[in-house]
Scaffold this motif. Sequence first.
Motif, PDB file in Angstrom:
ATOM      1  N   LYS A  26     -35.517 -10.083   0.603  1.00 36.32           N
ATOM      2  CA  LYS A  26     -36.729 -10.697   1.305  1.00 36.32           C
ATOM      3  C   LYS A  26     -36.916 -12.196   1.269  1.00 36.32           C
ATOM      4  CE  LYS A  26     -40.322  -7.084   1.815  1.00 36.32           C
ATOM      5  NZ  LYS A  26     -40.235  -5.943   0.797  1.00 36.32           N
ATOM      6  N   PHE A  27     -37.149 -12.980   1.996  1.00 37.40           N
ATOM      7  CA  PHE A  27     -37.752 -14.257   2.160  1.00 37.40           C
ATOM      8  C   PHE A  27     -39.181 -14.204   2.699  1.00 37.40           C
ATOM      9  CE2 PHE A  27     -33.307 -15.909   2.167  1.00 37.40           C
ATOM     10  CZ  PHE A  27     -33.397 -17.120   1.763  1.00 37.40           C
ATOM     11  N   TYR A  28     -40.163 -14.266   1.913  1.00 36.42           N
ATOM     12  CA  TYR A  28     -41.607 -14.489   2.267  1.00 36.42           C
ATOM     13  C   TYR A  28     -41.694 -15.813   2.773  1.00 36.42           C
ATOM     14  CZ  TYR A  28     -43.276  -9.998   0.839  1.00 36.42           C
ATOM     15  OH  TYR A  28     -43.547  -8.493   0.651  1.00 36.42           O
TER      16      TYR A  28
ATOM     17  N   GLY B 156     -39.498 -26.260 -17.566  1.00 37.30           N
ATOM     18  CA  GLY B 156     -39.618 -27.390 -16.208  1.00 37.30           C
ATOM     19  C   GLY B 156     -38.589 -27.283 -15.163  1.00 37.30           C
ATOM     20  N   ARG B 157     -37.960 -26.024 -15.072  1.00 41.33           N
ATOM     21  CA  ARG B 157     -37.114 -25.915 -13.850  1.00 41.33           C
ATOM     22  C   ARG B 157     -37.914 -25.688 -12.493  1.00 41.33           C
ATOM     23  NH1 ARG B 157     -32.926 -22.915 -17.622  1.00 41.33           N
ATOM     24  NH2 ARG B 157     -34.979 -21.720 -17.814  1.00 41.33           N
ATOM     25  N   GLU B 158     -37.805 -26.279 -11.468  1.00 43.51           N
ATOM     26  CA  GLU B 158     -38.555 -26.131 -10.157  1.00 43.51           C
ATOM     27  C   GLU B 158     -37.988 -25.289  -9.090  1.00 43.51           C
ATOM     28  OE1 GLU B 158     -40.734 -29.809  -8.472  1.00 43.51           O
ATOM     29  OE2 GLU B 158     -39.707 -29.202  -6.592  1.00 43.51           O
ATOM     30  N   TYR B 159     -38.603 -24.553  -8.449  1.00 43.58           N
ATOM     31  CA  TYR B 159     -38.296 -23.411  -7.680  1.00 43.58           C
ATOM     32  C   TYR B 159     -39.120 -23.767  -6.273  1.00 43.58           C
ATOM     33  CZ  TYR B 159     -36.250 -21.432 -11.967  1.00 43.58           C
ATOM     34  OH  TYR B 159     -35.555 -21.148 -13.056  1.00 43.58           O
ATOM     35  N   ILE B 160     -38.463 -23.639  -5.269  1.00 37.61           N
ATOM     36  CA  ILE B 160     -39.048 -23.409  -3.936  1.00 37.61           C
ATOM     37  C   ILE B 160     -39.137 -21.969  -3.802  1.00 37.61           C
ATOM     38  CG2 ILE B 160     -39.028 -23.687  -1.392  1.00 37.61           C
ATOM     39  CD1 ILE B 160     -37.331 -26.322  -1.501  1.00 37.61           C
ATOM     40  N   ASP B 161     -40.594 -21.318  -3.791  1.00 38.58           N
ATOM     41  CA  ASP B 161     -40.803 -20.191  -3.830  1.00 38.58           C
ATOM     42  C   ASP B 161     -40.947 -19.450  -2.438  1.00 38.58           C
ATOM     43  OD1 ASP B 161     -41.570 -17.704  -4.950  1.00 38.58           O
ATOM     44  OD2 ASP B 161     -43.547 -18.132  -5.520  1.00 38.58           O
ATOM     45  N   TYR B 162     -39.865 -18.320  -2.282  1.00 39.10           N
ATOM     46  CA  TYR B 162     -39.968 -17.521  -1.005  1.00 39.10           C
ATOM     47  C   TYR B 162     -40.283 -16.169  -1.633  1.00 39.10           C
ATOM     48  CZ  TYR B 162     -38.282 -21.302   1.367  1.00 39.10           C
ATOM     49  OH  TYR B 162     -38.180 -22.860   1.891  1.00 39.10           O
ATOM     50  N   LEU B 163     -40.869 -16.020  -2.916  1.00 40.81           N
ATOM     51  CA  LEU B 163     -41.047 -14.583  -3.399  1.00 40.81           C
ATOM     52  C   LEU B 163     -42.489 -14.307  -3.119  1.00 40.81           C
ATOM     53  CD1 LEU B 163     -40.298 -11.919  -4.834  1.00 40.81           C
ATOM     54  CD2 LEU B 163     -40.493 -13.134  -7.130  1.00 40.81           C
ATOM     55  N   LEU B 164     -43.266 -15.494  -3.363  1.00 36.74           N
ATOM     56  CA  LEU B 164     -44.809 -15.611  -3.377  1.00 36.74           C
ATOM     57  C   LEU B 164     -45.537 -14.633  -3.804  1.00 36.74           C
ATOM     58  CD1 LEU B 164     -44.597 -16.867   0.592  1.00 36.74           C
ATOM     59  CD2 LEU B 164     -45.202 -18.165  -1.544  1.00 36.74           C
ATOM     60  N   GLY B 165     -45.248 -14.293  -5.149  1.00 35.05           N
ATOM     61  CA  GLY B 165     -45.979 -13.054  -5.466  1.00 35.05           C
ATOM     62  C   GLY B 165     -45.801 -11.483  -5.079  1.00 35.05           C
ATOM     63  N   SER B 166     -44.438 -11.650  -4.348  1.00 39.14           N
ATOM     64  CA  SER B 166     -44.120 -10.245  -3.506  1.00 39.14           C
ATOM     65  C   SER B 166     -45.349 -10.384  -2.540  1.00 39.14           C
ATOM     66  CB  SER B 166     -44.218  -9.080  -4.486  1.00 39.14           C
ATOM     67  OG  SER B 166     -43.746  -8.155  -3.738  1.00 39.14           O
ATOM     68  N   GLY B 167     -45.698 -11.496  -1.997  1.00 37.15           N
ATOM     69  CA  GLY B 167     -46.315 -11.330  -0.649  1.00 37.15           C
ATOM     70  C   GLY B 167     -47.887 -11.954  -0.548  1.00 37.15           C
ATOM     71  N   PRO B 168     -48.706 -11.760  -1.629  1.00 37.38           N
ATOM     72  CA  PRO B 168     -50.093 -12.191  -1.316  1.00 37.38           C
ATOM     73  C   PRO B 168     -50.370 -13.777  -0.986  1.00 37.38           C
ATOM     74  CG  PRO B 168     -49.781 -10.826  -3.302  1.00 37.38           C
ATOM     75  CD  PRO B 168     -48.282 -11.124  -2.875  1.00 37.38           C
ATOM     76  N   MET B 169     -49.425 -14.585  -1.766  1.00 38.08           N
ATOM     77  CA  MET B 169     -49.657 -16.012  -1.683  1.00 38.08           C
ATOM     78  C   MET B 169     -49.241 -16.535  -0.093  1.00 38.08           C
ATOM     79  SD  MET B 169     -50.911 -15.201  -4.308  1.00 38.08           S
ATOM     80  CE  MET B 169     -51.821 -16.956  -4.368  1.00 38.08           C
ATOM     81  N   ILE B 170     -49.825 -16.151   0.944  1.00 38.24           N
ATOM     82  CA  ILE B 170     -49.323 -16.635   2.124  1.00 38.24           C
ATOM     83  C   ILE B 170     -49.920 -18.045   2.349  1.00 38.24           C
ATOM     84  CG2 ILE B 170     -51.293 -15.906   3.360  1.00 38.24           C
ATOM     85  CD1 ILE B 170     -49.512 -14.868   5.669  1.00 38.24           C
TER      86      ILE B 170
END
Length: 434
Positions: free
Chosen positions: A405-407, A53-67
């Motif tokens: 990387k920060f995406y 249940g831990r929440e993350y702000i995601d700057y990995l974005l599936g290594s980029g596809p999830m723009i």
Amino acid sequence: MREPRPTLPEEARLLEKAARCLPGGTLGTYRLPGEPAFVVKRAQGSRLWDVSGREYIDYLLGSGPMILGHAHPAVVAAVSEQLSKGTTYFLLNEPVILLAEELCRAIPCCEQVRFTSTGSEATFFALRLARAYRKRDKILKFEGGFHGSHDYAPMSFTPRSPKAFPAAMPDSAGIPHVLEGEVLIAPFNDLPTTEALLAVYADQLAAVIVEPFQRVIPPQKGFLQGLRTLTARYEIPLVFDEVVTGFRFAYGGAQEYYGVVPDLAAFGKIIGGGFPLAAVCGREAIMRCLDQSLEGTPEYVAQTGTLNGNPVAAVAGLATLGELRKPGVYARLHRTGAALRDGLADLVRRLGLPGQVVGEAPLFDVFFTDQPITDYRSTLTSDRAFLKAFNHECLKRGILKGSQKFYVSLAHTEADVERSLEALAGALGALPRQ
Ligand SMILES: Cc1ncc(COP(=O)(O)O)c(C=O)c1O
């Protein structure tokens, strides 16, 4: 800092199973920088949640596809509609023809497209195609450049003790030693050295392949243009690896953004909308070697794949590109990215850390060094242990980023950026000072 949540027994059990069944307990993808290890439960927009249940702000974005962010409604709707029509055919289908047409419209070098499932396949086949067209074997790549996992790609990506140019150092065991002689290495952003290498080796080269924005290092003024001029002079196909940059800084990729058009390009990530789809694109004069009617001739390049042109991936890609074509989208992406990138640079400066933020607004990271970052060797001056500690402190504060990387996505909001900068300030502040 957020309240630390304990790892639930359910997640701990999954991690134990992973440790048993997967080599090193990972997928060979991103290795988390430390505890708490976690298993993803779900993701939505700019957020990702683990099994505890831990929440993350995601700057990995599936290594980029999830723009667009995770589970974007347009992509979910398109995929849901396609699923009941069948999920793969191994045949021409409407979505993939429309996607090919859109890639030809969007990408300056793209006259024809051959689909693959992964970016690694796309660079692998782009190089095979170049060899067939140019009737030479060697390729030139840049030190620190990443082009996937096939045998020609992991060469001098992260050499620990780099050799004199153009000698290649394999990054992996198991690559046939003979291939080390088939790959020449040049320094990114160093046109004079590249020019000198081309002067010696041009007649043996099938292709020059480059990430136009190498990892997070932008090309210096004139570098890509210089590569274009040199490769055109020697009639060597220039291949842009746009797996990361495709549709990221501009709709037409790095070739539109930096204004230099290669002969061939590899795309992946964004064009599959989060599904396995990638592509080789390029000039028809070269792409025609893939034409099956040439089978049996010396020019024919064999390339096939069970999932080539997969319709589910194609509708996800089409839906993603449809969103990216909306007015103002790239301006918004650059604005959000710039707010985070410049905010991070400001924090590093204010804390008096020897560091700098490198990259374009939608994709960047910090290097802990006061030396200018222009190529792989200059990255070796940065304190990697400090970066690892920073990534770990970020994760503990609910900020998920790549190892270097920060995406940034279109789902990230001003509020996300504000909250992220608070967490980043905490992470930087928690690092040990020399
Ligand atoms: C520039 C570049 N080329 C190629 C690849 C390989 O793509 P894939 O992971 O889809 O095989 C990657 C993967 O991150 C990449 O960053």
